[in-house]
Design a protein around this motif. Structure first.
Motif: not given
Length: 132
Positions: A25-34, A36-54
């Motif tokens: 989640r932290e990695f995605l938030a930083k990359q989205f900020a880089d 210029g994507i301000a709303d990273d909520y859905l991305g953080r939720l999805i990466v969290c779910e996929l990583v949790t499954n892995a």
């Protein structure tokens, strides 16, 4: 001229443990900020779910790659692991205490997700985020 390293998607390699979802989640938030994507909520939720499954169902280290689709610029999240099992969306079960995550991912990304085998073994699970 662009160097090959500059064209590589941002990638994070994680140990398969309970810290992996938070680090992803932290990695995605930083990359989205880089990007210029301000709303990273859905991305953080999805990466969290996929990583949790892995972490729970996969094997070996977990690799998170983020990229922008070359046609429409939408973010694509990929999570790799060495496990051979393939994730599936489970039927809805209101009595279950787990097993809803991939169903939510599929609904949030409007079924723009999938699994592909890796040449070296294992799989990559990907999800393309909808337009804002």
């Amino acid at each position: 001229m662009t160097s090959p390293a500059a064209s590589e998607p941002p990638t994070l390699v994680l140990d398969s443990n309970d810290a992996a979802p938070r680090l992803a989640r932290e990695f995605l938030a930083k990359q989205f900020a880089d990007w210029g994507i301000a709303d990273d909520y859905l991305g953080r939720l999805i990466v969290c779910e996929l990583v949790t499954n892995a972490y729970r169902h996969g094997e070996g280290p977990i690799v998170v790659r983020l990229r922008r689709d070359e046609h429409d610029g939408r973010p694509v999240i990929e999570v790799w692991d060495a496990g051979e099992g393939r994730p599936v969306v489970r039927p809805e079960d209101h009595a279950a205490v787990s097993g809803r995550g991939l169903r939510l991912v599929a609904e949030f990304v409007q079924d723009r997700w999938g699994v592909r085998p890796l040449v070296e073994g294992g799989k990559a699970v990907w999800a393309k985020l909808p337009a804002p």
